[in-house]
Design a protein around this motif. Structure first.
Motif, short mmCIF file in Angstrom:
data_model
loop_
_atom_site.label_atom_id
_atom_site.label_comp_id
_atom_site.label_asym_id
_atom_site.label_seq_id
_atom_site.Cartn_x
_atom_site.Cartn_y
_atom_site.Cartn_z
N PHE A 176 3.25 -24.06 21.98
CA PHE A 176 2.23 -23.21 21.36
C PHE A 176 1.01 -23.09 22.26
CE2 PHE A 176 -1.48 -22.49 18.63
CZ PHE A 176 -1.12 -21.27 18.10
N ASP A 177 0.61 -24.20 22.89
CA ASP A 177 -0.54 -24.15 23.80
C ASP A 177 -0.25 -23.24 24.99
OD1 ASP A 177 -1.95 -25.84 22.16
OD2 ASP A 177 -1.51 -27.65 23.33
N ARG A 178 0.96 -23.32 25.54
CA ARG A 178 1.33 -22.43 26.65
C ARG A 178 1.32 -20.98 26.19
NH1 ARG A 178 5.08 -26.52 27.50
NH2 ARG A 178 6.73 -25.26 26.59
N GLU A 207 -4.76 -14.77 28.03
CA GLU A 207 -4.87 -14.15 29.36
C GLU A 207 -4.47 -12.68 29.29
OE1 GLU A 207 -2.41 -16.64 31.78
OE2 GLU A 207 -3.94 -18.21 31.95
N PHE A 208 -3.41 -12.37 28.54
CA PHE A 208 -2.95 -10.99 28.40
C PHE A 208 -3.99 -10.16 27.64
CE2 PHE A 208 -0.61 -7.77 25.87
CZ PHE A 208 -0.21 -6.96 26.92
N ALA A 209 -4.56 -10.71 26.59
CA ALA A 209 -5.54 -9.98 25.77
C ALA A 209 -6.82 -9.69 26.54
CB ALA A 209 -5.84 -10.76 24.50
N PHE A 251 -6.43 -11.39 13.08
CA PHE A 251 -6.17 -12.73 12.54
C PHE A 251 -5.38 -13.57 13.53
CE2 PHE A 251 -3.35 -15.51 10.01
CZ PHE A 251 -4.31 -16.33 9.45
N LEU A 252 -4.33 -13.02 14.09
CA LEU A 252 -3.50 -13.77 15.04
C LEU A 252 -4.25 -14.05 16.34
CD1 LEU A 252 -0.07 -11.99 14.49
CD2 LEU A 252 -0.80 -14.22 13.63
N MET A 253 -5.00 -13.08 16.82
CA MET A 253 -5.72 -13.28 18.07
C MET A 253 -6.81 -14.34 17.91
SD MET A 253 -4.23 -11.62 20.35
CE MET A 253 -5.37 -12.00 21.64
N VAL A 254 -7.47 -14.37 16.78
CA VAL A 254 -8.50 -15.40 16.55
C VAL A 254 -7.87 -16.79 16.60
CG1 VAL A 254 -10.04 -16.38 14.80
CG2 VAL A 254 -10.15 -13.94 15.32
N ALA A 255 -6.71 -16.94 15.98
CA ALA A 255 -6.03 -18.25 15.99
C ALA A 255 -5.65 -18.65 17.42
CB ALA A 255 -4.79 -18.21 15.11
N LEU A 256 -5.10 -17.71 18.18
CA LEU A 256 -4.70 -18.02 19.56
C LEU A 256 -5.90 -18.32 20.45
CD1 LEU A 256 -1.90 -15.38 20.11
CD2 LEU A 256 -1.62 -17.83 19.72
N LEU A 257 -6.93 -17.51 20.32
CA LEU A 257 -8.11 -17.72 21.16
C LEU A 257 -8.86 -19.00 20.79
CD1 LEU A 257 -9.40 -14.05 21.40
CD2 LEU A 257 -8.15 -15.35 23.13
N GLN A 258 -8.85 -19.36 19.53
CA GLN A 258 -9.49 -20.61 19.11
C GLN A 258 -8.76 -21.81 19.71
OE1 GLN A 258 -12.38 -21.01 17.42
NE2 GLN A 258 -12.14 -23.18 17.88
N ASN A 259 -7.44 -21.75 19.72
CA ASN A 259 -6.66 -22.82 20.32
C ASN A 259 -7.01 -22.97 21.79
OD1 ASN A 259 -4.09 -23.33 22.13
ND2 ASN A 259 -3.78 -24.47 20.23
N THR A 260 -7.05 -21.87 22.50
CA THR A 260 -7.36 -21.90 23.93
C THR A 260 -8.77 -22.42 24.17
OG1 THR A 260 -5.87 -20.03 24.26
CG2 THR A 260 -7.40 -20.50 26.02
N GLU A 261 -9.72 -21.93 23.40
CA GLU A 261 -11.10 -22.37 23.57
C GLU A 261 -11.28 -23.85 23.25
OE1 GLU A 261 -15.63 -21.16 22.56
OE2 GLU A 261 -14.05 -19.67 22.69
N SER A 262 -10.62 -24.35 22.23
CA SER A 262 -10.71 -25.78 21.88
C SER A 262 -10.19 -26.64 23.01
CB SER A 262 -9.94 -26.06 20.60
OG SER A 262 -10.53 -25.41 19.52
N ARG A 263 -9.07 -26.24 23.60
CA ARG A 263 -8.52 -27.02 24.71
C ARG A 263 -9.43 -26.95 25.93
NH1 ARG A 263 -4.07 -25.00 26.66
NH2 ARG A 263 -4.04 -23.13 25.39
N ASN A 264 -10.02 -25.79 26.20
CA ASN A 264 -10.96 -25.66 27.32
C ASN A 264 -12.19 -26.53 27.11
OD1 ASN A 264 -9.31 -23.88 28.67
ND2 ASN A 264 -10.41 -22.07 28.00
N ASP A 265 -12.71 -26.56 25.88
CA ASP A 265 -13.86 -27.41 25.57
C ASP A 265 -13.54 -28.88 25.77
OD1 ASP A 265 -15.35 -25.17 24.95
OD2 ASP A 265 -15.19 -25.43 22.77
N ALA A 266 -12.36 -29.30 25.33
CA ALA A 266 -11.96 -30.70 25.49
C ALA A 266 -11.82 -31.06 26.97
CB ALA A 266 -10.66 -30.97 24.75
N ALA A 267 -11.23 -30.15 27.75
CA ALA A 267 -11.06 -30.41 29.18
C ALA A 267 -12.42 -30.51 29.87
CB ALA A 267 -10.23 -29.30 29.82
N LEU A 268 -13.34 -29.64 29.51
CA LEU A 268 -14.67 -29.68 30.09
C LEU A 268 -15.38 -30.98 29.72
CD1 LEU A 268 -16.89 -28.28 31.70
CD2 LEU A 268 -17.61 -27.18 29.57
#
Length: 141
Positions: free
Chosen positions: A26-28, A35-37, A78-95
């Motif tokens: 799911f993360d991938r 990236e596509f959006a 709705f779907l894009m918000v869920a996907l983008l939130q996942n990506t942003e949460s992982r980026n925040d954790a990595a930072l």
């Protein structure tokens, strides 16, 4: 001997080799979708959907015509918000992990310098840095 005593007190910096590189499917997927959006082809596809939808008023009554676009955009949003939130949460954790590693490394350097020079001011600054970034609690764990 003094450096060894302080070594056990300090949490070790999280280095890139310490980070688990296993990423769920799911993360991938979320990463690739975000990236596509963010690219022109997705925007072009959205424009194409609107251009195909707009003339359909000829064949559909007004309420059906509005329902189609409203439902489509709501679902996609709705779907894009869920996907983008996942990506942003992982980026925040990595930072946050990177910042913790930098702060911990800096605190270790400051400790080494204070041990060598015996400056109490540097020890106080090191403690202040560790408190400011929460290294006492080791938030990255």
């Amino acid at each position: 001997m003094k450096a060894k005593e302080h070594e056990s007190e300090r949490p070790s910096a999280t280095m890139p080799r310490d980070i688990d590189s296993n990423v769920s499917w799911f993360d991938r997927f979320a990463t690739r979708a975000s990236e596509f959006a963010a690219r022109a082809p997705f925007f072009s596809m959205c424009i194409l959907v609107v251009l195909l939808w707009a003339p359909s008023i000829i064949w559909l009554d007004m309420s059906t015509w509005q329902l189609i676009i409203n439902t489509t955009t709501t679902i996609i949003t709705f779907l894009m918000v869920a996907l983008l939130q996942n990506t942003e949460s992982r980026n925040d954790a990595a930072l946050q992990h990177k910042l913790n590693a930098i702060a911990s490394g800096l605190a270790e350097v400051m400790q080494e310098l204070s041990d060598e020079s015996g400056k109490a001011d540097l020890v106080e600054r090191r403690k202040e840095l560790r408190r400011a970034v929460g290294l006492e609690d080791d938030e990255s764990a």
